[in-house]
Scaffold this active site. Structure first.
Site, PDB file in Angstrom:
ATOM      1  CG  ASP A  73      -1.547  -1.188   1.623  1.00  0.00           C
ATOM      2  OD1 ASP A  73      -1.496  -2.138   0.847  1.00  0.00           O
ATOM      3  OD2 ASP A  73      -2.135  -1.221   2.708  1.00  0.00           O
TER       4      ASP A  73
HETATM    5  C1  FRU Z   1      -3.832  -3.604   2.792  1.00  0.00           C
HETATM    6  C2  FRU Z   1      -3.222  -4.038   4.106  1.00  0.00           C
HETATM    7  C3  FRU Z   1      -3.547  -3.048   5.191  1.00  0.00           C
HETATM    8  C4  FRU Z   1      -2.414  -3.238   6.152  1.00  0.00           C
HETATM    9  C5  FRU Z   1      -1.260  -3.488   5.221  1.00  0.00           C
HETATM   10  C6  FRU Z   1      -0.212  -4.395   5.781  1.00  0.00           C
HETATM   11  O1  FRU Z   1      -3.216  -4.120   1.683  1.00  0.00           O
HETATM   12  O2  FRU Z   1      -3.696  -5.314   4.430  1.00  0.00           O
HETATM   13  O3  FRU Z   1      -4.810  -3.244   5.767  1.00  0.00           O
HETATM   14  O4  FRU Z   1      -2.215  -2.120   6.942  1.00  0.00           O
HETATM   15  O5  FRU Z   1      -1.800  -4.071   4.057  1.00  0.00           O
HETATM   16  O6  FRU Z   1       0.881  -4.489   4.937  1.00  0.00           O
END
Ligand code: FRU
Length: 702
Positions: free
Chosen positions: A67
């Site tokens: 992300d």
């Molecule tokens: C989304 C997610 C978020 C989390 C992150 C962990 O892709 O699952 O909810 O904070 O990735 O890497």
């Protein structure tokens, strides 16, 4: 892969499994004393010329990324933080990688901003400029940057919200000593997006409560003390967990207004909710809601599509399989037994969605059983034949057939799920004819069985309950999208970026030494449509700086357009297109990109079905994951006889913005380096090329 429910609770999920396997590695890596801010793996730049290395999309030099995080503009710089594993090319050791840009096009890598530490991984979150130093982390005249992120404990099941701050334009970061600042005792509670809400003069946080399919809203005067305001959800798409929310206002010109005064722009609020699975193309995706935010709660716009209940019209029930035998249906083979099944059979996953107690279920002793169940003859005396169907998707092998004069005239299968759902055939043209139904199980491998119930002749089709959602992107590869905070008011834009991958196969994507790219930054707007306000997107205008060669044709045939623009001057893989088709018939038309002898990625408009499709089954390398070679679809409106496509092609992606960004579809592809051709397609008489502009683009990394 299974739908991810909780990154901690489900060890079978991709990340969970990875965590378990690497537990030993985690400990040794965390114990390593890395000097703060100096990760050699980030500072040593690879060439950016590797196969499939995106040339105008952001990628970390090496290792795993997911992300986008902490998007904030400050002192002339766009900051892009991102979920990053400093130690490997799969998910793990989540930290915040960091890059900056002055124009959203060229990015400069900076050292990792926030490392995993003390059994706390740094999960997703946001960053703000604390202009008034409400947090006290800055000094008069020197506002701090404050990051608000989820701390994911690795020694116990807990996620809570933490702060870190920087007083040197984001170059170095200090974790707040009194973390966490918000803890509700939950295992899954993450991805805070914080912004300054001027009317109430306080900070507002929107944060995901994933398993509940809710977002929670909180307010704070100082970023440290948070008060619960309200919750929103479940609504829209709820099959997958809710993650990475965002909430922001967008100007909106009201649909019905004609006069200049009425078109005064009113803001509406957009709530973004990324969903871990159940997106239209499969796997993870990005949905949105439009409504109002009064500083306390988010309320849905009346134009948001309403859920519809199941509809089962009155009619003639041909069979409901509630009796003690098959009531005159004749069985052959060993798949049916003497009587209808009563729900789930031994060793079968849960069978749901049938009516009453009985159904046809050919999982007798497992998938190996075979046979045919044939109905007595009946006359087709209504317009629609509806039925509940589940089980295997093997056309001709696990199917329900309608036979007239011995010929199969309609057929349907399950969709490789035990849940039965309504399907219908329009049988108007067969009214008055005698027919038989036949339930066939002739497949012995995986999903080699079929579930059928409630065969109904009626004058309207039966349909399942629907809970519609609005999707920001219909492609497979746009997730965790969030927008920048603090763009200067004179800029006025709302710009966001998404992670260009899908949790279903993200960890298997065949690139090295990095894994994953971001989408291009996109500008958001709301457009009035007859159905209500809808989100539209376009690539930020700064990307036009990458255009190096321009070809154009106007009002010509598909064949002439291809002939005029053929040749190396406009060869890929880095290309941008703006094409407007004049729709003249019913046939399909579109654009093929990343074309080679054996390869193509096909972007196809079907005016009759009102669909836009992207077919990547022959796009190049697809065999790294069984779910990758697919055909993705989105709704497409033909307006005034025109369809417009804006398409961005990088070495390993295609982003399609149809009808000025009303429908967006983003997809990864892995073509061979020689697949640099492209062509528009369509039959003469169906479509003409009203306008076609093509630009060859240069790399943003050189
Ligand atoms: C989304 C997610 C978020 C989390 C992150 C962990 O892709 O699952 O909810 O904070 O990735 O890497």
């Amino acid at each position: 892969m299974q739908a991810r429910e909780s990154s901690l609770a489900l060890p079978a999920s991709g990340r969970g499994r990875f965590l378990a396997v690497c537990a030993g590695l985690v400990l040794s890596c965390v114990a390593r004393a890395d000097p703060p801010g100096a990760s050699p793996s980030v500072l040593l730049e690879p060439s950016y010329l590797e196969p499939w290395r995106p040339q105008f999309h952001f990628t970390p030099a090496r290792n795993w990324m997911n992300d986008p995080n902490g998007l904030v503009f400050f002192a002339g710089e766009y900051h892009l933080f991102y979920q990053y594993n400093p130690f490997g090319d799969r998910w793990g050791h989540m930290s915040w990688g960091h890059a900056i840009s002055r124009d959203l096009v060229r990015w400069e890598h900076l050292p990792v901003a926030l490392y995993e530490e003390h059994q706390v991984m740094i999960f997703s979150g946001s960053a703000v400029v604390d202009w008034q130093n409400t947090s006290g982390f800055g000094r008069p005249g020197q506002p701090p940057l404050v990051a608000i992120y989820t701390g994911h404990a690795t020694d116990r099941p807990r996620q809570n919200q933490h702060l870190a701050y920087s007083t040197d334009r984001g170059r170095t970061w200090t974790k707040y000593a009194s973390n966490p600042v918000l803890d509700i005792g939950e295992t899954d509670f993450r991805d805070p997006k914080v912004f300054w809400h001027a009317p109430t003069r306080r900070w507002v946080m929107v944060v995901a409560w994933p398993l509940q399919r809710k977002v929670r809203l909180y307010a704070s005067p100082n970023l440290k003390d948070w008060t619960h305001l309200s919750d929103f959800g479940p609504a829209g798409a709820t099959a997958g967990i809710w993650e990475c929310p965002d909430l922001f206002p967008l100007a909106f010109a009201r649909a019905a207004s004609r006069s200049a005064r009425d078109t005064a722009r009113h803001p509406k609020w957009v709530l973004i909710v990324n969903v871990g699975s159940g997106a239209p193309a499969g796997g993870s995706g990005c949905q949105y809601f439009v409504g109002d935010f009064d500083g306390q709660r988010f309320t849905l716009d009346p134009g948001y599509p309403q859920p519809e209940p199941e509809l089962v019209p009155a009619g003639r029930v041909l069979a409901d399989f509630e009796g003690e035998d098959y009531a005159g249906w004749e069985a052959s083979g060993d798949a049916f037994g003497p009587a209808p099944a009563r729900g789930t059979l031994p060793h079968q996953q849960l069978v749901e969605g049938f009516r009453g107690r009985g159904l046809v279920n050919t999982y007798r002793g497992g998938d190996a059983a075979r046979g045919t169940l044939t109905s007595p003859g009946f006359v087709i005396d209504r317009d629609y034949l509806s039925f509940l169907i589940g089980g295997g998707r093997h056309p001709g092998q696990t199917c329900l057939n309608l036979r007239v004069d011995g010929r199969v005239v309609r057929t349907a299968t399950g969709d490789n799920t035990e849940r039965l759902t309504w399907k219908s055939w329009d049988v108007r043209e067969l009214r008055g004819r005698s027919a038989r139904l036949e339930i066939v199980d002739d497949h012995t491998g995986g999903w080699g069985h079929i579930n059928v119930d409630h065969l109904l002749l009626a004058d309207a089709p039966a349909r399942p309950a629907t809970q519609p959602a609005l999707w920001a992107d219909w492609g497979r590869d746009f997730y965790a999208a969030v927008s920048w905070n603090d763009l200067p008011p004179r800029d006025g834009r709302r710009v966001w970026i998404g992670w260009m991958s899908n949790w279903e196969y993200a960890q298997d994507v065949p690139t090295s030494p990095w894994r994953s790219a971001m989408s291009v930054p996109r500008e958001l707007a709301l457009r009035a449509t007859p159905e209500g306000p809808r989100l539209v997107q376009r690539p930020v205008q700064e990307l036009a700086r990458l255009r190096v060669a321009h070809g154009r044709v106007r009002d010509t045939s598909v064949a002439a357009a291809n002939a005029r623009l053929a040749g190396p001057r406009f060869a890929g893989p880095l290309l941008e297109f703006e094409v407007e088709f004049a729709v003249q018939g019913h046939g399909r038309f579109g654009l093929e990109v990343h074309r080679g002898a054996q390869e193509r990625t096909r972007i196809e408009c079907d005016p009759l079905a009102g669909r836009l499709g992207l077919d990547r089954t022959q796009s190049g390398k697809t065999d790294f994951h069984p779910a990758f070679a697919d055909r993705q679809e989105a709704p497409l409106r033909v307006r005034d006889g025109r369809v417009r496509l804006r398409v961005l092609c990088d070495t390993s992606s295609v982003e399609v913005f149809a009808n000025d960004g009303e429908t967006v579809l983003s997809a990864l592809v892995f073509p061979s380096p020689t697949s640099t051709g492209w062509a528009v397609f369509g039959e003469p008489g169906d479509s003409r090329v009203a306008r076609l502009d093509v630009w060859r683009l240069k790399s943003a990394w050189r």
